[in-house]
Design an enzyme around this catalytic site. Sequence first.
Site, short mmCIF file in Angstrom:
data_model
loop_
_atom_site.label_atom_id
_atom_site.label_comp_id
_atom_site.label_asym_id
_atom_site.label_seq_id
_atom_site.Cartn_x
_atom_site.Cartn_y
_atom_site.Cartn_z
N LYS A 32 44.45 -14.41 7.21
CA LYS A 32 43.77 -13.67 6.17
C LYS A 32 44.27 -12.24 6.09
CE LYS A 32 40.64 -16.64 4.67
NZ LYS A 32 40.49 -17.02 3.24
N PRO A 43 18.20 -10.80 0.31
CA PRO A 43 17.88 -11.23 1.67
C PRO A 43 19.10 -11.85 2.36
CG PRO A 43 16.18 -11.92 0.14
CD PRO A 43 17.30 -11.39 -0.69
N GLU A 44 19.35 -11.41 3.59
CA GLU A 44 20.48 -11.93 4.36
C GLU A 44 19.94 -12.81 5.49
OE1 GLU A 44 23.08 -8.65 5.32
OE2 GLU A 44 23.17 -7.99 3.24
N HIS A 98 5.75 -12.88 -11.50
CA HIS A 98 6.93 -13.70 -11.24
C HIS A 98 6.70 -14.78 -10.18
CE1 HIS A 98 9.24 -11.05 -13.81
NE2 HIS A 98 8.79 -10.01 -13.13
N ARG A 133 14.17 -11.83 -10.42
CA ARG A 133 15.49 -11.96 -11.04
C ARG A 133 15.92 -13.42 -11.21
NH1 ARG A 133 19.58 -7.49 -8.68
NH2 ARG A 133 20.64 -8.08 -10.60
#
Length: 284
Positions: free
Chosen positions: A148, A2-3, A89, A107
């Site tokens: 960068k 998930p973002e 889960h 997970r």
Amino acid sequence: MPELPEVETTKNSLLPLIEQKVLSVQVHQASLRWPIPADIQKLIGQKLIQLTRRSKYIVAQFEQDSMLWHLGMSGSFRLCDSDTELRKHDHLIIQFEDVQLRYHDPRRFGCILWLDPHSQSKLIDTLGPEPLTELFNADYLFDKFKKKNVAVKVALMDNHMVVGVGNIYATESLFNLGIHPAQPASSLSFKHIEKLVLEVKRILKQAIDLGGSTLRDYTNAAGENGYFQQTLLAYGRAGEMCVNCETTLENLKLGQRASVFCPQCQPLKNVKIVNKTPSTENKA
């Protein structure tokens, strides 16, 4: 994983819990990325006052305590009745007055932590600005990028640079602007960065409006899927034709993440750093 749009959507779907009191807490599996606090039972009797998001963390403010909730790679929250059958889960169950909140994480890379001085300094204080705020602007990003020499996609996904621009949304933003994901961040001109900031904001807002992306099993707390994946032009489409020029989309690994791009529309350029001129200072 998930973002930002998925976390924002999840947070919004949990808003019905506001002003509800915690009646009980059950821990079925404490071993997440970090152990669920042994004293989590002290939530009992407290009302949930506020839910906010910082990066990919949901901040849950109760009457006396605050918590950091992170979905990790496979975590999700679900609001359901207490008699709903448990899933394998479902690791944490918080019973509120009107509904039960369950945290599900196959997970177990997510986290349920107290927000205290230690977690604040370790997990929050080092984060970059939120991408949908005015703090994330072209002046800021140009100043960061000019130092960068890493790939622009790697820099864009660095949470110390800006939070929450994950793989899906970085890939789509760069594709839409014709910027190669391996282009050195320091080589982008101020004009490129102006466009990149605007595109990142646009993509993230669109994704939030569409409920995020359901690529595998992501759903919000109401069990609803996201629909942004239906708009994807590059992410996950390696080997398919570019929608713009019909060139075959290619894939490369940057920062251990898949980076899909069009070699025709997103050429890797040998671009020198273009410094800002006084006339562009106020265009962010």
